[in-house]
Design a protein around this motif. Structure first.
Motif, PDB file in Angstrom:
ATOM      1  N   LYS A 199       0.808  -1.216   0.000  1.00 16.69           N
ATOM      2  CA  LYS A 199       0.000   0.000   0.000  1.00 16.69           C
ATOM      3  C   LYS A 199       0.838   1.262   0.000  1.00 16.69           C
ATOM      4  O   LYS A 199       0.544   2.222  -0.729  1.00 16.69           O
ATOM      5  N   TYR A 200       1.918   1.269   0.799  1.00 17.55           N
ATOM      6  CA  TYR A 200       2.667   2.501   1.007  1.00 17.55           C
ATOM      7  C   TYR A 200       3.952   2.598   0.183  1.00 17.55           C
ATOM      8  O   TYR A 200       4.575   3.656   0.136  1.00 17.55           O
ATOM      9  N   GLY A 201       4.350   1.520  -0.456  1.00 21.52           N
ATOM     10  CA  GLY A 201       5.554   1.546  -1.269  1.00 21.52           C
ATOM     11  C   GLY A 201       6.811   1.279  -0.467  1.00 21.52           C
ATOM     12  O   GLY A 201       6.794   1.263   0.764  1.00 21.52           O
ATOM     13  N   ASN A 202       7.941   1.073  -1.158  1.00 20.78           N
ATOM     14  CA  ASN A 202       9.189   0.750  -0.461  1.00 20.78           C
ATOM     15  C   ASN A 202      10.227   1.863  -0.548  1.00 20.78           C
ATOM     16  O   ASN A 202      11.395   1.646  -0.282  1.00 20.78           O
ATOM     17  N   LYS A 203       9.784   3.070  -0.908  1.00 20.78           N
ATOM     18  CA  LYS A 203      10.690   4.222  -0.946  1.00 20.78           C
ATOM     19  C   LYS A 203      10.384   5.166   0.219  1.00 20.78           C
ATOM     20  O   LYS A 203       9.227   5.508   0.456  1.00 20.78           O
ATOM     21  N   GLY A 204      11.428   5.581   0.914  1.00 20.46           N
ATOM     22  CA  GLY A 204      11.253   6.477   2.062  1.00 20.46           C
ATOM     23  C   GLY A 204      11.230   7.937   1.655  1.00 20.46           C
ATOM     24  O   GLY A 204      11.989   8.747   2.197  1.00 20.46           O
ATOM     25  N   ASN A 205      10.344   8.261   0.745  1.00 25.37           N
ATOM     26  CA  ASN A 205      10.332   9.606   0.160  1.00 25.37           C
ATOM     27  C   ASN A 205       9.110  10.426   0.556  1.00 25.37           C
ATOM     28  O   ASN A 205       8.772  11.401  -0.104  1.00 25.37           O
ATOM     29  N   TYR A 206       8.434  10.049   1.642  1.00 26.10           N
ATOM     30  CA  TYR A 206       7.211  10.735   2.046  1.00 26.10           C
ATOM     31  C   TYR A 206       7.218  11.001   3.545  1.00 26.10           C
ATOM     32  O   TYR A 206       7.999  10.422   4.301  1.00 26.10           O
ATOM     33  N   ILE A 207       6.336  11.882   3.970  1.00 28.55           N
ATOM     34  CA  ILE A 207       6.115  12.115   5.399  1.00 28.55           C
ATOM     35  C   ILE A 207       4.827  11.405   5.786  1.00 28.55           C
ATOM     36  O   ILE A 207       3.924  11.246   4.955  1.00 28.55           O
ATOM     37  N   THR A 208       4.744  10.974   7.026  1.00 28.03           N
ATOM     38  CA  THR A 208       3.600  10.188   7.482  1.00 28.03           C
ATOM     39  C   THR A 208       2.819  10.911   8.565  1.00 28.03           C
ATOM     40  O   THR A 208       3.404  11.425   9.526  1.00 28.03           O
ATOM     41  N   LEU A 209       1.508  10.943   8.411  1.00 31.09           N
ATOM     42  CA  LEU A 209       0.609  11.431   9.441  1.00 31.09           C
ATOM     43  C   LEU A 209       0.051  10.202  10.149  1.00 31.09           C
ATOM     44  O   LEU A 209      -0.713   9.429   9.568  1.00 31.09           O
ATOM     45  N   VAL A 210       0.471  10.003  11.382  1.00 32.77           N
ATOM     46  CA  VAL A 210       0.130   8.795  12.129  1.00 32.77           C
ATOM     47  C   VAL A 210      -0.981   9.087  13.131  1.00 32.77           C
ATOM     48  O   VAL A 210      -0.868   9.989  13.963  1.00 32.77           O
ATOM     49  N   LYS A 211      -2.044   8.312  13.058  1.00 37.25           N
ATOM     50  CA  LYS A 211      -3.150   8.471  13.991  1.00 37.25           C
ATOM     51  C   LYS A 211      -3.700   7.095  14.356  1.00 37.25           C
ATOM     52  O   LYS A 211      -3.439   6.106  13.668  1.00 37.25           O
ATOM     53  N   LYS A 212      -4.441   7.043  15.435  1.00 33.98           N
ATOM     54  CA  LYS A 212      -5.035   5.776  15.839  1.00 33.98           C
ATOM     55  C   LYS A 212      -6.471   5.696  15.332  1.00 33.98           C
ATOM     56  O   LYS A 212      -7.099   6.710  15.012  1.00 33.98           O
ATOM     57  N   PHE A 213      -6.974   4.478  15.248  1.00 31.94           N
ATOM     58  CA  PHE A 213      -8.365   4.288  14.870  1.00 31.94           C
ATOM     59  C   PHE A 213      -9.266   5.084  15.817  1.00 31.94           C
ATOM     60  O   PHE A 213      -9.041   5.124  17.027  1.00 31.94           O
ATOM     61  N   GLY A 214     -10.279   5.702  15.251  1.00 32.09           N
ATOM     62  CA  GLY A 214     -11.222   6.449  16.069  1.00 32.09           C
ATOM     63  C   GLY A 214     -10.761   7.840  16.433  1.00 32.09           C
ATOM     64  O   GLY A 214     -11.259   8.423  17.410  1.00 32.09           O
ATOM     65  N   SER A 215      -9.806   8.397  15.669  1.00 27.51           N
ATOM     66  CA  SER A 215      -9.342   9.758  15.945  1.00 27.51           C
ATOM     67  C   SER A 215     -10.498  10.741  15.831  1.00 27.51           C
ATOM     68  O   SER A 215     -11.477  10.507  15.113  1.00 27.51           O
ATOM     69  N   GLY A 216     -10.344  11.870  16.533  1.00 19.22           N
ATOM     70  CA  GLY A 216     -11.411  12.848  16.592  1.00 19.22           C
ATOM     71  C   GLY A 216     -11.386  13.856  15.464  1.00 19.22           C
ATOM     72  O   GLY A 216     -10.587  13.774  14.528  1.00 19.22           O
ATOM     73  N   GLU A 217     -12.239  14.862  15.580  1.00 20.72           N
ATOM     74  CA  GLU A 217     -12.428  15.875  14.544  1.00 20.72           C
ATOM     75  C   GLU A 217     -11.147  16.661  14.280  1.00 20.72           C
ATOM     76  O   GLU A 217     -10.814  16.956  13.139  1.00 20.72           O
ATOM     77  N   PHE A 218     -10.417  17.021  15.345  1.00 17.24           N
ATOM     78  CA  PHE A 218      -9.212  17.821  15.124  1.00 17.24           C
ATOM     79  C   PHE A 218      -8.191  17.089  14.268  1.00 17.24           C
ATOM     80  O   PHE A 218      -7.696  17.615  13.272  1.00 17.24           O
ATOM     81  N   VAL A 219      -7.841  15.873  14.671  1.00 17.60           N
ATOM     82  CA  VAL A 219      -6.839  15.100  13.928  1.00 17.60           C
ATOM     83  C   VAL A 219      -7.268  14.891  12.486  1.00 17.60           C
ATOM     84  O   VAL A 219      -6.464  15.047  11.555  1.00 17.60           O
ATOM     85  N   ASN A 220      -8.508  14.569  12.275  1.00 16.79           N
ATOM     86  CA  ASN A 220      -8.990  14.316  10.916  1.00 16.79           C
ATOM     87  C   ASN A 220      -8.975  15.583  10.063  1.00 16.79           C
ATOM     88  O   ASN A 220      -8.577  15.556   8.897  1.00 16.79           O
ATOM     89  N   GLN A 221      -9.402  16.711  10.645  1.00 20.22           N
ATOM     90  CA  GLN A 221      -9.403  17.952   9.880  1.00 20.22           C
ATOM     91  C   GLN A 221      -7.986  18.435   9.605  1.00 20.22           C
ATOM     92  O   GLN A 221      -7.671  18.855   8.480  1.00 20.22           O
ATOM     93  N   PHE A 222      -7.118  18.383  10.621  1.00 18.51           N
ATOM     94  CA  PHE A 222      -5.732  18.820  10.409  1.00 18.51           C
ATOM     95  C   PHE A 222      -5.066  17.965   9.328  1.00 18.51           C
ATOM     96  O   PHE A 222      -4.366  18.494   8.456  1.00 18.51           O
ATOM     97  N   SER A 223      -5.262  16.658   9.392  1.00 19.54           N
ATOM     98  CA  SER A 223      -4.661  15.759   8.396  1.00 19.54           C
ATOM     99  C   SER A 223      -5.131  16.123   6.995  1.00 19.54           C
ATOM    100  O   SER A 223      -4.340  16.155   6.037  1.00 19.54           O
TER     101      SER A 223
END
Length: 306
Positions: A199-223
């Motif tokens: 899904k994510y590929g094998n090249k380390g050329n991106y930044i990751t937004l890491v969140k847990k299942f069930g994140s709230g409105e802030f995390v989802n909107q900021f992402s």
């Protein structure tokens, strides 16, 4: 008509360029050098160096805000400090953006986590004088690294607990944890589960937004806002908190106090093999891409709609 069209396109291009190129790479390099090329390593045993680092961060913050403070606490009869820089203090509810300035053992800790601290420094400059309808607190934490990781002595635990005890209103929290290491080569990226490379590929050329299942409105909107800025190739990763690596930073303490929180990271040791090694130096970092991560955070913050 053609001249008018050309002029319009020129203005549009200039505007777009200025909107996407906010961070100053020269300043970033200066900040990184000052943080990492120090007489002693900024680990928990070198309290004098930690204090000098805290004072330096405070000095940079004070160039942009008149609301800067030190949150002090005691561990083993020593005083450790979180440094807090605030914007929009006339507003009641706030966003926390945090990063830790201590390192693990005897190493410079350029990616882990001078990069995150520099992110806070640049954000303070970019936020200077901005009219906000919510508060933003930039927090530089101490004691994130072992032997204090996952203990109540972590600076982020102290800070999150203080918010809960004071009944502060919080939209959410963003942890900047290693944001400067990128590789375009194939197989430069690994994962806690091998199947994720499909899904994510094998090249380390991106930044990751890491969140847990069930994140709230802030995390989802900021992402959503971060990705919409298109400042850098971005991938979102959501999983249970039990997956190895998803809670390996200061956001874990905000989860403990039921705040909506997330991490922005280059995936740490899943990509950067200099993690917790003497080879974690600023010479290994990709400064231009790091600046684009900071731009993404800034755009995500100022686009937030409470």
């Amino acid at each position: 008509m053609l001249k008018i069209l050309i002029r319009f396109l020129f203005i549009f291009i200039v505007y777009q360029g200025s909107a996407s190129a906010q961070s100053d790479t020269s300043l970033i390099k200066t900040y990184l050098k000052t943080l990492t090329k120090t007489p002693q390593f900024r680990n928990h045993t070198n309290i004098d160096q930690l204090n000098l680092t805290a004072d330096y961060i405070k000095t940079i913050f004070e160039k942009s805000s008149d609301s800067v403070s030190a949150q002090e606490y005691h561990v083993d009869q020593k005083i450790y400090k979180n440094i807090i820089c605030s914007f929009g203090t006339e507003n009641k509810k706030r966003i926390i953006v945090g990063a830790h300035y201590d390192v693990c053992g005897d190493q410079e800790g350029a990616d882990d986590n001078a990069s995150g601290i520099v992110g806070l420094m640049e954000l303070s400059r970019l936020l200077k004088g901005k009219k906000l309808n919510y508060r933003i607190d930039l927090v530089a934490y101490t004691l994130e690294e072992p032997p204090y990781f996952r203990t109540e002595f972590m600076g982020s635990y102290i800070h999150a607990k203080s918010l809960k005890e004071s009944k502060a209103e919080v939209f959410g929290m963003i942890s900047l944890e290693m944001i400067a290491y990128f590789k375009d080569e194939a197989k430069s990226q690994s994962y806690p589960l091998g199947i994720l490379s499909v899904k994510y590929g094998n090249k380390g050329n991106y930044i990751t937004l890491v969140k847990k299942f069930g994140s709230g409105e802030f995390v989802n909107q900021f992402s959503k806002n971060f990705k919409a800025s298109k400042s850098i190739l971005t991938k979102t990763f959501a999983s249970p908190p039990s997956l190895p690596g998803i809670d390996f930073s200061d956001h874990l303490n905000y989860w403990k106090f039921d705040y909506d929180a997330m991490m922005i990271t280059d995936t740490s040791f899943y990509r950067n093999k200099n993690y917790h090694q003497k080879t974690d130096t600023m010479e290994t970092l990709d400064i231009p891409k790091m600046s684009k991560v900071i731009d993404g955070v800034y755009n995500g913050l100022i686009s937030f709609n409470p």
